[in-house]
Scaffold this active site. Sequence first.
Site, PDB file in Angstrom:
ATOM      1  CG  HIS A 193     -24.527 107.060   5.696  1.00  0.00           C
ATOM      2  ND1 HIS A 193     -23.392 106.939   4.928  1.00  0.00           N
ATOM      3  CD2 HIS A 193     -25.407 107.812   4.978  1.00  0.00           C
ATOM      4  CE1 HIS A 193     -23.584 107.588   3.785  1.00  0.00           C
ATOM      5  NE2 HIS A 193     -24.797 108.121   3.791  1.00  0.00           N
ATOM      6  CG  HIS A 213     -23.381 112.565   4.481  1.00  0.00           C
ATOM      7  ND1 HIS A 213     -22.966 112.799   3.181  1.00  0.00           N
ATOM      8  CD2 HIS A 213     -24.193 111.470   4.411  1.00  0.00           C
ATOM      9  CE1 HIS A 213     -23.517 111.902   2.365  1.00  0.00           C
ATOM     10  NE2 HIS A 213     -24.268 111.081   3.092  1.00  0.00           N
ATOM     11  CD  GLU A 232     -24.306 109.344   0.019  1.00  0.00           C
ATOM     12  OE1 GLU A 232     -23.658 108.693   0.867  1.00  0.00           O
ATOM     13  OE2 GLU A 232     -25.284 110.051   0.325  1.00  0.00           O
ATOM     14  CB  SER A 271     -20.823 105.709   7.376  1.00  0.00           C
ATOM     15  OG  SER A 271     -21.474 105.201   6.228  1.00  0.00           O
TER      16      SER A 271
END
Length: 294
Positions: free
Chosen positions: A162, A167, A208, A227
Amino acid sequence: MFEEAQYFAPVNTKDDGSVEVELASSHPGFSDSDYRDRRNKLAALAVDWSPGKPVPVAPYTDTEHEVWRKVSTELAVKHRGLASQEFLDGAEELSLPGDRIPQLSEVSEKLSPITGFSYRPAAGLVPLLDFYGVLEDSQFHSTQYIRHHSVPFYTPEPDVVHEVIGHANALAHPRFAALYRLAGQAARRVESDEALEFVSKVFWFTMEFGVIGEKDGLKAYGAGILSSYGEIDEFRKMDIRPLDLRQMGTVDYDITKYQDILFKAESMDELEDVVGTFWAECDDEKIEEILHGK
Ligand code: TIH
Ligand code: FE2
């Protein structure tokens, strides 16, 4: 990384100095002693780290590299059709390895010449103000452990997949990198816990779990969607709402499930106008006004 303390596996340092990560009995790795040893070992590295020290090298096992290989192969295919253009451009520029977990130092070496961001290790939950605040300094807190191999498609815990695939690929695009920095500035500017929580919720529903309209349909740019190769298949079916600060800052969410309320930016310009400007200018008073409507 996310902010719900109760879902982050607590990291405990015992009297003899050893580090133990507490996993809930529902965690897929709960009864896997090899996995638990790995989690403890990787958490110990991060606990030992402090700013200025080199980022610790995580000695990953073949099983762990295999999880990365599997997840990154699945994700690469889905990203082509479902990730936003800027995310794809960032990913191309960054060119992360698909066959092994990169070290955080390697992620920083690739990322910092592109947008100036670098990665620092986190053992587990980072207090909100630290986590968001250092974004202003182009620093990103990242866990180093990987999700359990039995459930590769989704984890409620932010892991290295993730943090890095979700990111870093976004952070490799200058427009997203600028937005992350503004979130950091906002977190440091606000004074009350209530205002900080508002700022962090806006981050949750954008960086997010944000989605964005493109010519050929709805795409995701949020790291949490991008992710998870389970969740990425579902986001288009969710309750998609316009970018509304008051709602984003107040809607409750359940971090253990696929997010069923998502906020759509019509374009990067709109995201920057609404959310970028909010982070650039917000203070406790402005947030109060948004909350209590003037
Ligand atoms: N659910 C994401 C995944 O499976 O990759 C990880 C997280 C995103 C946000 C919080 S946890
Ligand atoms: Fe995250």
